[in-house]
Scaffold this motif. Structure first.
Motif, PDB file in Angstrom:
ATOM      1  N   THR A 116      13.330  -9.184 -31.617  1.00  0.00           N
ATOM      2  CA  THR A 116      13.124 -10.858 -31.718  1.00  0.00           C
ATOM      3  C   THR A 116      11.744 -10.954 -32.148  1.00  0.00           C
ATOM      4  O   THR A 116      11.336 -12.186 -32.586  1.00  0.00           O
ATOM      5  CB  THR A 116      14.021 -11.556 -30.603  1.00  0.00           C
ATOM      6  N   GLU A 148      11.546 -19.063 -18.287  1.00  0.00           N
ATOM      7  CA  GLU A 148      12.380 -17.617 -17.806  1.00  0.00           C
ATOM      8  C   GLU A 148      13.493 -17.450 -17.928  1.00  0.00           C
ATOM      9  O   GLU A 148      14.026 -18.396 -17.791  1.00  0.00           O
ATOM     10  CB  GLU A 148      11.993 -17.213 -16.261  1.00  0.00           C
ATOM     11  N   ARG A 194      10.603 -12.819 -30.012  1.00  0.00           N
ATOM     12  CA  ARG A 194       9.884 -13.873 -29.200  1.00  0.00           C
ATOM     13  C   ARG A 194      10.059 -13.879 -27.547  1.00  0.00           C
ATOM     14  O   ARG A 194      10.203 -14.972 -26.837  1.00  0.00           O
ATOM     15  CB  ARG A 194      11.586 -14.505 -29.351  1.00  0.00           C
ATOM     16  N   SER A 195      11.148 -12.445 -27.456  1.00  0.00           N
ATOM     17  CA  SER A 195      11.148 -12.047 -26.011  1.00  0.00           C
ATOM     18  C   SER A 195       9.395 -11.268 -25.260  1.00  0.00           C
ATOM     19  O   SER A 195       9.772 -10.334 -25.805  1.00  0.00           O
ATOM     20  CB  SER A 195      12.029 -11.506 -25.154  1.00  0.00           C
ATOM     21  N   LEU A 250      16.243  -7.477 -27.458  1.00  0.00           N
ATOM     22  CA  LEU A 250      15.631  -8.804 -27.220  1.00  0.00           C
ATOM     23  C   LEU A 250      14.207  -8.259 -27.963  1.00  0.00           C
ATOM     24  O   LEU A 250      13.484  -9.730 -28.232  1.00  0.00           O
ATOM     25  CB  LEU A 250      15.264  -9.087 -25.816  1.00  0.00           C
ATOM     26  N   GLU A 251      13.764  -7.451 -27.462  1.00  0.00           N
ATOM     27  CA  GLU A 251      11.774  -7.240 -28.020  1.00  0.00           C
ATOM     28  C   GLU A 251      12.078  -7.735 -29.641  1.00  0.00           C
ATOM     29  O   GLU A 251      11.164  -7.621 -29.905  1.00  0.00           O
ATOM     30  CB  GLU A 251      11.869  -5.226 -27.679  1.00  0.00           C
ATOM     31  N   PHE A 260      12.996 -12.042 -18.035  1.00  0.00           N
ATOM     32  CA  PHE A 260      12.797 -11.893 -19.268  1.00  0.00           C
ATOM     33  C   PHE A 260      11.737 -13.451 -19.588  1.00  0.00           C
ATOM     34  O   PHE A 260      12.099 -14.665 -19.063  1.00  0.00           O
ATOM     35  CB  PHE A 260      12.391 -11.033 -20.740  1.00  0.00           C
ATOM     36  N   THR A 261      10.709 -13.433 -20.071  1.00  0.00           N
ATOM     37  CA  THR A 261      10.204 -14.978 -20.184  1.00  0.00           C
ATOM     38  C   THR A 261      10.461 -14.664 -21.916  1.00  0.00           C
ATOM     39  O   THR A 261      10.443 -13.927 -23.326  1.00  0.00           O
ATOM     40  CB  THR A 261       8.733 -14.639 -20.568  1.00  0.00           C
ATOM     41  N   TYR A 262      11.406 -16.188 -22.444  1.00  0.00           N
ATOM     42  CA  TYR A 262      11.061 -16.107 -24.062  1.00  0.00           C
ATOM     43  C   TYR A 262      10.708 -17.142 -24.570  1.00  0.00           C
ATOM     44  O   TYR A 262      10.226 -18.665 -23.887  1.00  0.00           O
ATOM     45  CB  TYR A 262      12.708 -16.530 -24.175  1.00  0.00           C
ATOM     46  N   GLN A 263       9.930 -16.760 -25.577  1.00  0.00           N
ATOM     47  CA  GLN A 263       8.640 -18.248 -25.746  1.00  0.00           C
ATOM     48  C   GLN A 263       8.492 -18.565 -27.362  1.00  0.00           C
ATOM     49  O   GLN A 263       9.634 -16.942 -28.656  1.00  0.00           O
ATOM     50  CB  GLN A 263       7.989 -17.525 -25.755  1.00  0.00           C
ATOM     51  N   GLN A 266       7.709 -22.201 -23.263  1.00  0.00           N
ATOM     52  CA  GLN A 266       8.082 -20.081 -22.433  1.00  0.00           C
ATOM     53  C   GLN A 266       9.066 -20.691 -21.718  1.00  0.00           C
ATOM     54  O   GLN A 266       8.751 -22.256 -20.880  1.00  0.00           O
ATOM     55  CB  GLN A 266       7.129 -19.408 -22.319  1.00  0.00           C
ATOM     56  N   PHE A 311       8.670  -8.527 -19.533  1.00  0.00           N
ATOM     57  CA  PHE A 311      10.275  -8.099 -19.047  1.00  0.00           C
ATOM     58  C   PHE A 311      10.669  -7.334 -17.577  1.00  0.00           C
ATOM     59  O   PHE A 311       9.324  -6.606 -17.223  1.00  0.00           O
ATOM     60  CB  PHE A 311      10.759  -6.435 -19.930  1.00  0.00           C
TER      61      PHE A 311
END
Length: 220
Positions: free
Chosen positions: A39, A18, A41-42, A36-37, A7-10, A16, A45
């Motif tokens: 938050t 990964e 910020r993720s 995670l969703e 997943f990518t975190y922003q 960003q 997926f």
């Protein structure tokens, strides 16, 4: 099924990065991704299974619903006994599994003639267990196979070579079922004491007592 989450975190500033998780059970992967969703910020997926297949979260949820209605979380115990004086064998297998939120234990044994050694009886017992999985409709799952035969476990793990034609035939038979069902077996060697249920079934078969029973049990 074991799943890796990619997943990518922003960050709030738009940066960003990964990330990849370790392999985990599919139900844990779904719960982790949903957390995670939350938050916010993720994003983006992707779910990667141990065979290299990719899944979406929606596909994984549907898969777990299907899995719950079929036998899963499977452990197979096997044991074979052989009387050289009579050339009779007894095979035993015990299968623990879950289905529809409940836990079950299947016990099956079989008397057999015409085998040549205790090692061959052990292989025949493994094959008996795999046949039961086939009859149960088990497919495309990771399973645990447990026995006290060093020869069977080490040879099925490709750790020891096999030069005996009669044993090679049993290996090929077992591998054909495993491949046809799409199973991913993990073989575990245990002591005879830890395999006493299957051992007892094999002894009963040698003494003419045939068992074929499945019952619901308390969660293991």
């Amino acid at each position: 099924m074991q799943i890796e989450i990619i997943f990518t975190y922003q960050t709030p500033g738009g940066i960003q990065a990964e990330f990849r998780s370790q392999l985990m059970d599919v139900t844990h992967a779904i719960a982790t991704a949903e957390d995670l969703e939350k938050t916010g910020r993720s994003i983006r997926f992707t779910f990667l299974d141990s065979d290299g297949n990719t899944w979406t979260l929606k596909e994984l949820k549907k898969l777990t619903e299907e899995i719950q209605s079929e036998p899963h979380h499977i452990t197979v115990y096997f044991d074979g006994g052989y009387y050289p004086e009579t050339e009779k064998s007894g095979l035993g297998c015990v299968i623990y599994f879950q289905q529809d939120g409940k836990s079950f234990r299947l016990r099956k044994n079989l008397p057999l003639e015409g085998l040549q050694s205790n090692n061959e009886a052990e292989y025949a017992a493994l094959y008996l267990g795999l046949q039961q999985l086939e009859q149960m409709g088990v497919h495309h799952l990771a399973i645990k196979i447990v026995g006290d035969s060093r020869v069977v476990v080490h040879q099925m793990n490709d750790e020891w070579p096999c030069y005996e034609e009669n044993l090679l035939r049993w290996i090929k038979r077992s591998e054909r079922i495993i491949e046809a069902l799409g199973l991913r077996p993990q073989y575990q060697l245990v002591s005879r004491k830890e395999n006493q249920e299957a051992d007892h079934l094999a002894t009963q078969a040698l003494n003419g007592v045939v068992i074929d029973a499945t019952k619901e049990i308390a969660r293991r």
